[in-house]
Design a protein around this motif. Structure first.
Motif, PDB file in Angstrom:
ATOM      1  N   THR A   1       5.162   9.914  -5.908  1.00 35.60           N
ATOM      2  CA  THR A   1       4.213   9.055  -6.667  1.00 35.60           C
ATOM      3  C   THR A   1       4.988   8.196  -7.566  1.00 35.60           C
ATOM      4  OG1 THR A   1       4.178  10.766  -8.395  1.00 35.60           O
ATOM      5  CG2 THR A   1       2.517  11.009  -6.492  1.00 35.60           C
ATOM      6  N   GLN A   2       6.212   8.463  -8.140  1.00 38.41           N
ATOM      7  CA  GLN A   2       6.822   7.632  -9.004  1.00 38.41           C
ATOM      8  C   GLN A   2       7.196   6.689  -8.224  1.00 38.41           C
ATOM      9  OE1 GLN A   2      10.033  10.179 -10.901  1.00 38.41           O
ATOM     10  NE2 GLN A   2       8.393  10.906 -12.420  1.00 38.41           N
ATOM     11  N   SER A   3       7.926   6.851  -7.076  1.00 39.74           N
ATOM     12  CA  SER A   3       8.385   5.642  -6.215  1.00 39.74           C
ATOM     13  C   SER A   3       7.333   4.722  -5.756  1.00 39.74           C
ATOM     14  CB  SER A   3       9.012   6.294  -4.964  1.00 39.74           C
ATOM     15  OG  SER A   3       8.096   7.099  -3.923  1.00 39.74           O
ATOM     16  N   ILE A   4       5.969   5.204  -5.634  1.00 40.98           N
ATOM     17  CA  ILE A   4       4.971   4.747  -5.199  1.00 40.98           C
ATOM     18  C   ILE A   4       4.849   3.688  -6.426  1.00 40.98           C
ATOM     19  CG2 ILE A   4       2.496   4.535  -4.737  1.00 40.98           C
ATOM     20  CD1 ILE A   4       2.929   7.340  -3.470  1.00 40.98           C
ATOM     21  N   TYR A   5       4.650   3.956  -7.456  1.00 43.41           N
ATOM     22  CA  TYR A   5       4.420   3.029  -8.538  1.00 43.41           C
ATOM     23  C   TYR A   5       5.488   1.754  -8.521  1.00 43.41           C
ATOM     24  CZ  TYR A   5       3.955   1.475 -13.504  1.00 43.41           C
ATOM     25  OH  TYR A   5       3.796   0.222 -14.496  1.00 43.41           O
ATOM     26  N   GLN A   6       6.759   2.162  -8.434  1.00 42.12           N
ATOM     27  CA  GLN A   6       7.765   1.066  -8.342  1.00 42.12           C
ATOM     28  C   GLN A   6       7.417   0.128  -7.191  1.00 42.12           C
ATOM     29  OE1 GLN A   6      10.553   0.976 -10.726  1.00 42.12           O
ATOM     30  NE2 GLN A   6      10.704  -0.745  -9.582  1.00 42.12           N
ATOM     31  N   GLU A   7       6.975   0.850  -5.976  1.00 40.40           N
ATOM     32  CA  GLU A   7       6.756  -0.006  -4.918  1.00 40.40           C
ATOM     33  C   GLU A   7       5.941  -1.018  -5.273  1.00 40.40           C
ATOM     34  OE1 GLU A   7       4.380   0.940  -1.451  1.00 40.40           O
ATOM     35  OE2 GLU A   7       6.241   1.347  -0.459  1.00 40.40           O
ATOM     36  N   ILE A   8       4.759  -0.533  -5.958  1.00 38.34           N
ATOM     37  CA  ILE A   8       3.598  -1.338  -6.415  1.00 38.34           C
ATOM     38  C   ILE A   8       4.055  -2.467  -7.263  1.00 38.34           C
ATOM     39  CG2 ILE A   8       1.227  -1.412  -7.476  1.00 38.34           C
ATOM     40  CD1 ILE A   8       0.720   1.292  -6.436  1.00 38.34           C
ATOM     41  N   GLN A   9       4.807  -2.037  -8.239  1.00 41.34           N
ATOM     42  CA  GLN A   9       5.375  -3.160  -9.236  1.00 41.34           C
ATOM     43  C   GLN A   9       6.401  -4.096  -8.283  1.00 41.34           C
ATOM     44  OE1 GLN A   9       7.455  -0.410 -12.207  1.00 41.34           O
ATOM     45  NE2 GLN A   9       5.970  -1.222 -13.437  1.00 41.34           N
ATOM     46  N   ASN A  10       7.212  -3.681  -7.344  1.00 39.24           N
ATOM     47  CA  ASN A  10       7.871  -4.604  -6.556  1.00 39.24           C
ATOM     48  C   ASN A  10       7.047  -5.519  -5.830  1.00 39.24           C
ATOM     49  OD1 ASN A  10      10.182  -3.546  -7.461  1.00 39.24           O
ATOM     50  ND2 ASN A  10      10.366  -2.098  -5.818  1.00 39.24           N
TER      51      ASN A  10
END
Length: 305
Positions: free
Chosen positions: A266-275
Motif C-alpha cells: 500500500t505504501q508503494s501504491i501511494y508512491q505510484e499515485i504521487q508519481n
C-alpha cells in the motif's frame, strides 16, 4: 459496443476515480467520510450494512451451533453419511454439492473438509471432490460479483479507504494479492464475490484460487482420511486439536508476513499515485510551454510577412 469494451471502460473509470480519492485522502484534503452527500450511495450503504448484519447473525449462529452443540454436529454428519452410503461416485457428487453450497453461502467450515476426507475414500478422490466443488463455487461467486453486483457494491464502498486500498493494490499486483487473499484467514465470501469488483482477469483469479483451494482442502481432507476416532471430533467439535503446534506457529508467522507485505504494498501504491500526479502535472506544464512556443513562432512569422 461489446461486453469486453464496456467492462474495460468500467474498470478504467473506476480506477481513475479511486486513485483521485486515494490521493486526496493521503494528502489531507477532503476526507472520504465527509464527502458530498449522495442519496444513491447512502441508500446502497444502508442496504449493504443491513445485509452484512443479517448475514453475520446467521453465520455466527451456524458456527456456534456447529462448535457448541453436539447434536447439531451429529445431525450434519448424518446427512453426509447418508449420501456417502449411496455409493462412492454418487455419494461424492452429493457431498461435493453440499461443499459447493457451503462456499457460495460463505458457510465454508473446516469440519466439512474433515468429514469429507473421512467419508470419501481414497484420499485422492476425496481431495479431488472437495477441490472441484470449492473451486467451482468460488468461480461462480467471482462471476456473480463481476457481472451482477459490482455496480451496486462499488457505489456503496467507493468512499471507504480500505476498499480503495485493496482495489488499487489488486490492480497493481493482481496475482500476488490474489495469492495473499487465498491464504489469509478471512471469510470465504471475501475471496469470491468481492474479487469480482477488482480489476483482474479471469485467469488472474483462477490459478491462485485453484492453488489455495487445493492446499487448504488437501490439509484438512488428509486429516479426515487419517482420522482415528470420529466420535472424539463430533463430541468436542474442536478441530484445532488436530493441528500440531509447529504448524500453528508457522501459520501465525505466515499471516504476520502477509500483513507486513500488504502494508509495504500500500505504501508503494501511494508512491505510484504521487508519481502519476507529478507526471501529469509535468505533462501539463510541457503542453503549456509548447503552446506558448507555437504562439511566438506564429507571431514571428506574421511579423516577417
Amino acid at each position: 459496443m461489446n461486453e469486453q469494451t464496456i467492462s474495460q471502460r468500467f474498470y478504467e473509470d473506476q480506477s481513475r476515480e479511486l486513485r483521485e480519492k486515494y490521493q486526496k485522502a493521503k494528502d489531507g484534503g477532503t476526507t472520504l467520510g465527509n464527502s458530498q452527500n449522495n442519496p444513491k450511495r447512502d441508500k446502497a450503504q444502508r442496504i449493504l450494512l443491513l445485509i452484512m448484519i443479517l448475514y453475520s447473525i446467521i453465520l455466527i449462529t451456524f458456527v456456534l451451533l456447529l462448535y457448541w452443540v453436539r447434536d447439531f454436529r451429529y445431525f450434519c454428519y448424518g446427512i453426509l453419511n447418508d449420501f456417502s452410503e449411496q455409493g462412492q461416485i454418487i455419494g461424492a457428487v452429493y457431498i461435493g454439492m453440499i461443499g459447493l453450497w457451503f462456499v457460495l453461502t460463505g458457510f465454508n467450515v473446516v469440519l466439512y473438509d474433515i468429514l469429507a476426507g473421512y467419508l470419501i475414500q481414497p484420499f485422492w478422490f476425496a481431495l479431488l471432490t472437495v477441490s472441484i466443488a470449492k473451486f467451482l463455487a468460488k468461480y461462480f461467486g467471482f462471476l456473480i460479483g463481476r457481472y451482477f453486483v459490482r455496480n451496486y457494491i462499488y457505489m456503496a464502498m467507493n468512499e471507504n479507504i480500505y476498499f480503495i486500498t485493496c482495489y488499487l493494490a489488486t490492480e497493481r499486483k493482481p496475482v500476488k494479492v490474489m495469492y495473499l487473499i487465498q491464504f489469509l484467514a478471512i471469510p470465504t465470501i471475501f475471496k469470491t464475490y468481492a474479487c469480482g469488483l477488482f480489476r483482474i482477469t479471469h485467469w488472474e483469479f483462477i490459478h491462485p484460487t485453484i492453488f489455495g483451494t487445493v492446499v487448504w482442502a488437501g490439509f484438512w481432507v488428509y486429516m479426515g482420511s487419517n482420522l482415528e476416532s470420529l466420535s472424539d471430533l463430533l463430541q468436542s467439535g474442536d478441530t484445532s486439536n488436530y493441528v500440531p503446534f509447529w504448524l500453528k506457529l508457522g501459520m501465525f508467522i505466515t499471516i504476520i508476513l502477509i500483513i507486513y507485505y500488504f502494508i509495504k504494498l500500500t505504501q508503494s501504491i501511494y508512491q505510484e499515485i504521487q508519481n502519476d500526479a507529478s507526471l501529469a502535472e509535468l505533462s501539463h506544464i510541457l503542453e503549456k510551454e509548447e503552446e506558448e512556443e507555437d504562439k511566438l513562432i506564429h507571431q514571428q512569422l506574421e511579423s516577417d510577412l
